[in-house]
Scaffold this motif. Structure first.
Motif, mmCIF file in Angstrom:
data_model
loop_
_atom_site.group_PDB
_atom_site.id
_atom_site.type_symbol
_atom_site.label_atom_id
_atom_site.label_comp_id
_atom_site.label_asym_id
_atom_site.label_seq_id
_atom_site.Cartn_x
_atom_site.Cartn_y
_atom_site.Cartn_z
ATOM 1 N N THR A 60 0.851 -1.194 0.000
ATOM 2 C CA THR A 60 0.000 0.000 0.000
ATOM 3 C C THR A 60 0.884 1.240 0.000
ATOM 4 N N PRO A 61 1.524 1.543 -1.118
ATOM 5 C CA PRO A 61 2.395 2.718 -1.154
ATOM 6 C C PRO A 61 1.594 4.015 -1.114
ATOM 7 N N ASP A 62 2.307 5.109 -0.909
ATOM 8 C CA ASP A 62 1.690 6.438 -0.886
ATOM 9 C C ASP A 62 0.613 6.573 0.186
ATOM 10 N N LYS A 63 0.819 5.918 1.310
ATOM 11 C CA LYS A 63 -0.175 5.976 2.391
ATOM 12 C C LYS A 63 -0.113 7.283 3.161
ATOM 13 N N GLY A 64 1.005 8.002 3.049
ATOM 14 C CA GLY A 64 1.112 9.311 3.673
ATOM 15 C C GLY A 64 0.869 9.273 5.172
ATOM 16 N N LEU A 65 0.005 10.174 5.644
ATOM 17 C CA LEU A 65 -0.251 10.289 7.077
ATOM 18 C C LEU A 65 -0.932 9.068 7.664
ATOM 19 N N LEU A 66 -1.514 8.210 6.823
ATOM 20 C CA LEU A 66 -2.206 7.039 7.336
ATOM 21 C C LEU A 66 -1.243 6.012 7.919
ATOM 22 N N GLY A 67 0.039 6.221 7.710
ATOM 23 C CA GLY A 67 1.022 5.328 8.310
ATOM 24 C C GLY A 67 1.628 5.877 9.581
ATOM 25 N N PHE A 68 0.950 6.829 10.212
ATOM 26 C CA PHE A 68 1.512 7.495 11.393
ATOM 27 C C PHE A 68 1.774 6.535 12.545
ATOM 28 N N TYR A 69 1.038 5.463 12.627
ATOM 29 C CA TYR A 69 1.100 4.582 13.800
ATOM 30 C C TYR A 69 2.140 3.471 13.658
ATOM 31 N N LEU A 70 2.778 3.329 12.516
ATOM 32 C CA LEU A 70 3.661 2.193 12.272
ATOM 33 C C LEU A 70 4.804 2.159 13.277
ATOM 34 N N PHE A 71 5.181 0.948 13.664
ATOM 35 C CA PHE A 71 6.258 0.760 14.621
ATOM 36 C C PHE A 71 7.012 -0.511 14.245
ATOM 37 N N ASP A 72 8.196 -0.677 14.821
ATOM 38 C CA ASP A 72 8.987 -1.873 14.552
ATOM 39 C C ASP A 72 8.271 -3.081 15.155
ATOM 40 N N TRP A 73 7.872 -4.016 14.305
ATOM 41 C CA TRP A 73 7.104 -5.167 14.776
ATOM 42 C C TRP A 73 7.987 -6.050 15.663
ATOM 43 N N PRO A 74 7.517 -6.416 16.866
ATOM 44 C CA PRO A 74 8.348 -7.186 17.803
ATOM 45 C C PRO A 74 8.367 -8.688 17.468
ATOM 46 N N THR A 75 9.239 -9.394 18.130
ATOM 47 C CA THR A 75 9.307 -10.854 17.978
ATOM 48 C C THR A 75 8.766 -11.584 19.210
ATOM 49 N N ASP A 76 8.359 -10.841 20.210
ATOM 50 C CA ASP A 76 7.763 -11.439 21.423
ATOM 51 C C ASP A 76 6.411 -10.815 21.704
ATOM 52 N N PRO A 77 5.455 -11.622 22.130
ATOM 53 C CA PRO A 77 5.512 -13.085 22.207
ATOM 54 C C PRO A 77 5.506 -13.717 20.818
ATOM 55 N N HIS A 78 6.023 -14.918 20.709
ATOM 56 C CA HIS A 78 6.219 -15.523 19.389
ATOM 57 C C HIS A 78 4.895 -15.841 18.696
ATOM 58 N N TRP A 79 3.791 -15.863 19.467
ATOM 59 C CA TRP A 79 2.471 -16.160 18.896
ATOM 60 C C TRP A 79 1.669 -14.875 18.647
ATOM 61 N N LEU A 80 2.311 -13.719 18.665
ATOM 62 C CA LEU A 80 1.585 -12.449 18.585
ATOM 63 C C LEU A 80 0.750 -12.344 17.311
ATOM 64 N N TYR A 81 1.357 -12.560 16.152
ATOM 65 C CA TYR A 81 0.599 -12.414 14.906
ATOM 66 C C TYR A 81 -0.451 -13.511 14.775
ATOM 67 N N ARG A 82 -0.164 -14.664 15.298
ATOM 68 C CA ARG A 82 -1.163 -15.748 15.300
ATOM 69 C C ARG A 82 -2.419 -15.304 16.035
ATOM 70 N N LEU A 83 -2.244 -14.596 17.149
ATOM 71 C CA LEU A 83 -3.379 -14.114 17.934
ATOM 72 C C LEU A 83 -4.100 -12.971 17.226
ATOM 73 N N THR A 84 -3.355 -11.926 16.846
ATOM 74 C CA THR A 84 -4.018 -10.731 16.317
ATOM 75 C C THR A 84 -4.739 -11.008 15.008
ATOM 76 N N GLN A 85 -4.108 -11.771 14.099
ATOM 77 C CA GLN A 85 -4.760 -12.012 12.822
ATOM 78 C C GLN A 85 -5.842 -13.070 12.936
ATOM 79 N N GLY A 86 -5.675 -14.032 13.841
ATOM 80 C CA GLY A 86 -6.743 -14.996 14.084
ATOM 81 C C GLY A 86 -7.993 -14.317 14.613
ATOM 82 N N VAL A 87 -7.814 -13.375 15.538
ATOM 83 C CA VAL A 87 -8.948 -12.610 16.063
ATOM 84 C C VAL A 87 -9.566 -11.768 14.950
ATOM 85 N N HIS A 88 -8.747 -11.133 14.130
ATOM 86 C CA HIS A 88 -9.248 -10.248 13.079
ATOM 87 C C HIS A 88 -10.158 -11.002 12.114
ATOM 88 N N VAL A 89 -9.700 -12.124 11.609
ATOM 89 C CA VAL A 89 -10.477 -12.868 10.610
ATOM 90 C C VAL A 89 -11.684 -13.554 11.254
#
Length: 442
Positions: A60-89
């Motif tokens: 999603t290039p050219d997002k401009g100000l809509l990317g204000f919240y971006l941060f370095d994605w962590p590696t802990d806990p190791h199941w983080l993306y499994r949780l957040t995306q499982g909940v989302h879908v």
């Protein structure tokens, strides 16, 4: 026999006794909580790709100000993306009956005449259009993408991303206006008090109905009847509003039960409406879920054989080329990590064995602090043939170039001869069929 108006612009056309402020308010409050969680987990999913790291990560290039919240994605806990995306879908699918029931409950408002009564009313109608249209668009594109596996290649990501911001802007403005009335209506319903026409979670709450001289007065259609959520000439009820709410809740529960299992090995067979919800792809150590097969990705057996394949690793001190056997002689490490896909499905923790990414970086001159890395695959078809990983992901001791899984060599579909596995990262960043890794400034 009563003469039923044929035009939906007439309030008497809408005859369901179920419609009313209380019914609409309950659904609206459920959506208030659910959509908020959906939006937050959606933003987290976007951040998990580290789109500001490299262009290959950013769909999603050219997002401009809509990317204000971006941060370095962590590696802990190791199941983080499994949780957040499982909940989302899972939550998105579960809320479909609530969304449809909410839209049904307020559909008479969409036909009110005159369509615009003032500048303020015009703005309200515009926000309503964005709210209804944006909600339908987000849920529809999300479900189609999940079910049909990249239905919108190259365009789904920006469509869903920008659509989400349009929808949430309309949603927040609508909620700010309607939540107080919705809370009042729910309290009245719980106390068993009669509904107040015109005081709904949706529609005109300015008191215009009172000025017109009656509970059904106010600015309305040509017959002068108010645009309230209560039908002026309702049909006899066949079910109570509480029964209707229970029916909607039952539909959501059914969708939850036939979707949530895609994140749990023991329940995967129940995930009838989720992607990859069937039986595991074969027995043995490699018998767990995949997204792209080797055949789909265009991987040729001749280029992954021991004599043909070499991993090219580049850094400030030069380039090294390593065969699979040479990688196997480097210090090996084990990590138990899941695979979690943007489509919402995930696996349990698998036991991966291979070479740490930070050790590969050290081979080409990156001693001490780990750098970012650009990973290239042999994959010829599909998205994310290349991906970038941030330095914190490279530095994590559990981040591996895996050669084995669950005690066996990787299968072709799981990325043989070598694949990346990183804790908490989206599945597409765990690049399979790795051909080249470039450590350093991207």
């Amino acid at each position: 026999m009563r003469d039923i108006p044929r035009s939906p612009t007439s309030p008497a056309f809408w005859r369901s006794p179920l419609r009313g402020p209380a019914f609409t308010s309950v659904l609206g409050l459920v959506l208030l909580v659910g959509v908020t969680v959906l939006f937050v987990t959606g933003l987290l999913s976007y951040a998990a790709y580290n789109p500001d790291l490299a262009a290959v990560n950013d769909k999603t290039p050219d997002k401009g100000l809509l990317g204000f919240y971006l941060f370095d994605w962590p590696t802990d806990p190791h199941w983080l993306y499994r949780l957040t995306q499982g909940v989302h879908v899972t939550l998105g699918v579960t809320l479909i009956p609530v969304l449809l029931a909410k839209l049904w409950s307020v559909v008479p408002r969409l036909f009110e005449l005159p369509p615009v009564r003032s500048v303020t009313h015009a703005l309200e109608r515009l926000s309503l259009l964005l709210l209804v249209g944006g909600g339908l668009f987000e849920f529809t594109t999300g479900v189609l993408n999940v079910q049909l596996d990249y239905l919108f290649p190259g365009s789904f990501y920006p469509l869903h991303f920008y659509g989400a911001w349009v929808f949430i802007a309309a949603f927040v403005s609508h909620a700010a206006l309607k939540v107080p009335a919705a809370m009042r209506n729910v309290r009245r319903m719980r106390r068993g008090e009669p509904e107040v026409a015109g005081d709904g979670a949706y529609g005109d709450e300015t008191g215009a109905h009172e000025e017109a001289g009656g509970p059904h007065g106010g600015a309305g259609g040509p017959d002068g009847t108010a645009r309230t959520l209560v039908a002026p000439c309702p049909d006899p009820p066949s079910v109570s509003r509480r029964g209707a709410l229970a029916f909607v809740g039952g539909g959501s529960l059914l969708l939850f039960a036939t979707t949530a299992g895609h994140s749990f090995d023991a329940l995967r067979g129940t995930a009838l409406l989720a992607p990859h919800g069937g039986v595991e792809p074969g027995p043995g150590p490699n018998g767990f879920q995949i997204n792209k097969t080797a055949s789909y990705a265009g991987i040729r057996a001749a280029e992954t054989g021991e004599d043909a394949w070499r991993l090219v690793v580049t850094g400030p001190t030069g380039t090294v080329r390593l065969s699979r056997a040479e990688l196997g002689r480097l210090p090996a490490h084990t990590a138990r990590l899941p695979i979690a896909c943007v489509e919402g499905w995930s696996t349990s923790d698998q036991e991966w064995r291979g070479v740490r990414l930070r050790d590969l970086a050290a081979l080409v001159g990156h001693e001490g602090r780990a750098p970012d890395v650009f990973v290239e695959s042999l994959q010829r078809h599909g998205a994310f043939r290349h991906a970038a990983l941030r330095s914190n992901q490279v530095a994590d001791p559990r981040s591996l170039l895996a050669l084995h899984v669950n005690g066996a060599p990787l299968s072709a579909d799981h990325g043989y001869p070598a694949r990346v596995i990183v804790p908490a990262a989206p599945g597409v960043l765990n690049t399979k069929w790795v051909a080249r890794m470039t450590f350093g400034r991207l």
